[in-house]
Design an enzyme around this catalytic site. Structure first.
Site, PDB file in Angstrom:
ATOM      1  CB  SER A 118      -5.375 -24.400 -22.137  1.00 46.17           C
ATOM      2  OG  SER A 118      -6.554 -23.439 -22.099  1.00 46.17           O
ATOM      3  CB  ALA A 119      -5.609 -21.833 -26.732  1.00 45.22           C
ATOM      4  N   GLY A 134      -3.886 -19.936 -24.230  1.00 47.61           N
ATOM      5  CA  GLY A 134      -4.150 -18.526 -23.803  1.00 47.61           C
ATOM      6  C   GLY A 134      -5.488 -19.004 -25.532  1.00 47.61           C
ATOM      7  CD  GLU A 174      -8.862 -25.074 -14.325  1.00 47.30           C
ATOM      8  OE1 GLU A 174      -8.754 -24.955 -13.326  1.00 47.30           O
ATOM      9  OE2 GLU A 174      -8.877 -24.291 -15.433  1.00 47.30           O
ATOM     10  CG  HIS A 183     -10.021 -24.265 -18.484  1.00 47.78           C
ATOM     11  ND1 HIS A 183      -8.515 -24.203 -17.833  1.00 47.78           N
ATOM     12  CD2 HIS A 183      -8.827 -23.892 -20.019  1.00 47.78           C
ATOM     13  CE1 HIS A 183      -7.811 -24.383 -18.289  1.00 47.78           C
ATOM     14  NE2 HIS A 183      -7.762 -23.869 -19.561  1.00 47.78           N
TER      15      HIS A 183
END
Lengths: 237, 237
Positions: free
Chosen positions: A125-126, A93, A197, A162
């Protein structure tokens, strides 16, 4: 510091054409085997989704692996919840929102301590960015102001999740990811791994390995960026 | 607050296929007519360029318009330099670095005051972002930690420079610009204008106009995003 790590640190939760966490599912089944109780950290709120809705989404995908899955926001004592969990997952997020919330609730240190003790940890991700030294190689928009950009420092380098190669056909004059990372390194003497990714870092004990079948791009201050292969050891970073 | 503005607030310094500031040059010749002394603010340092080299680049492009062009870093008393300038130009680069430097040197307020008094101001990219309420709709990487994200608030809304439409053919799972701006508005009740490369806002007295021949995209919290045409008035924002 690294000796007890047991982590999967992934560029993304989702790859093109597949559902949420689908590409990772076989890996996660093995990784979380015999873990019963997952605590999910939903603070990054992708697209502004609520903590409850985000936790429900994770519950749907992983309920065949765990007996119980609860969001960290559901606990009266979140510090104790992290200590009592068999496994912890921090979802993606907005990294600014995630880091601000962890600092505001004084949970960054507890989370770090649990991971250093060997607790099974999944970040996407985060949730992977916070494994680095600081959050300053995030791609996210600064939608809130965290009290600090420092993160857990489980890894002795930073993640760029990413990671995206420059598009040779683009006419856009915004900076490429590589240029941004070079600007970061003009201000910070910190190595960075650009995880495309589908890539993830597997941390087992003292060993860090690039996994996922794709190359990753390594940025060291003052050097030309270079590629490493899936399966390679990352301890040199 | 707006009554004396005399600004050009541009998405980018450079558009595809043209040199630095080239697309804006005819506009700038008219805009800066009879201004002799330009102070350039080089603090955003695109690609980590030095303050001197960045100022030289501007000097090369604009020396047919001004008698003198100096970088703000060249002055012993930069506050006085802003007050004495006929015109001020803040160049693009990294918005975090620009905002941190302006706050650290206590120059944000002086710059705002000079602009509100009617001093001719040109901003490109990061230099435009600081005209908004805060820098929280920048696309830049947080390579340094500013003491605050607040900016001048010359405009009563925020800028998203280098605005980019979603690519319908992309397989990348990173968020689109529009999703990021929606996440910003879930946390902040602030309107945003997405300025595509080639667009600029002309501020004259009390009037704000979209210029440059391209549409811009308007984001208001809780509403569907929508387009406005070049030449339209922006005072409603």
């Amino acid at each position: 510091m690294r000796q007890n790590l047991n982590c999967i640190i992934a560029s993304t939760s989702t790859i093109h054409g597949l559902g949420y966490l689908e590409y990772l599912k076989p890996t996660l089944k093995k990784f979380f085997k015999e873990k019963k109780k997952l605590v999910f950290i939903p603070f990054a709120r992708p697209g502004g989704i609520t903590h409850d809705a985000y936790t429900d989404k994770v519950r749907e995908e992983l309920d065949d692996i765990f007996d119980t899955i609860k969001g960290l926001h559901e606990y009266e004592n979140p510090e104790q919840a992290l200590k009592d969990a068999d496994a912890i997952f921090t979802g993606g997020g907005n990294t600014f929102l995630l880091v601000k919330t962890l600092h505001d609730k004084n949970l960054m240190t507890t989370l770090k301590e649990e991971i250093l003790k060997g607790k099974a940890y999944l970040g996407t991700s985060a949730g992977s960015n916070i494994c680095g030294i600081n959050m300053q190689t995030t791609n996210d928009m600064p939608i809130v102001y965290p009290s600090s950009f420092e993160t857990m420092g489980i890894l002795k380098f930073n993640i760029n999740a990413h990671y995206l190669d420059p598009n040779p056909h683009s006419t856009h004059k915004g900076e490429t990811r590589e240029t941004r990372l070079k600007e970061f390194q003009a201000q910070n003497n910190i190595n960075v791994i650009g995880l495309r990714e589908g890539s993830y870092i597997k941390a087992e004990g003292e060993k860090l390995t690039l996994e996922g079948g794709l190359k990753a791009r390594i940025f060291e201050p003052g050097k030309e960026a270079y590629e490493i292969e899936s399966g390679e050891n990352l301890d040199f970073l």
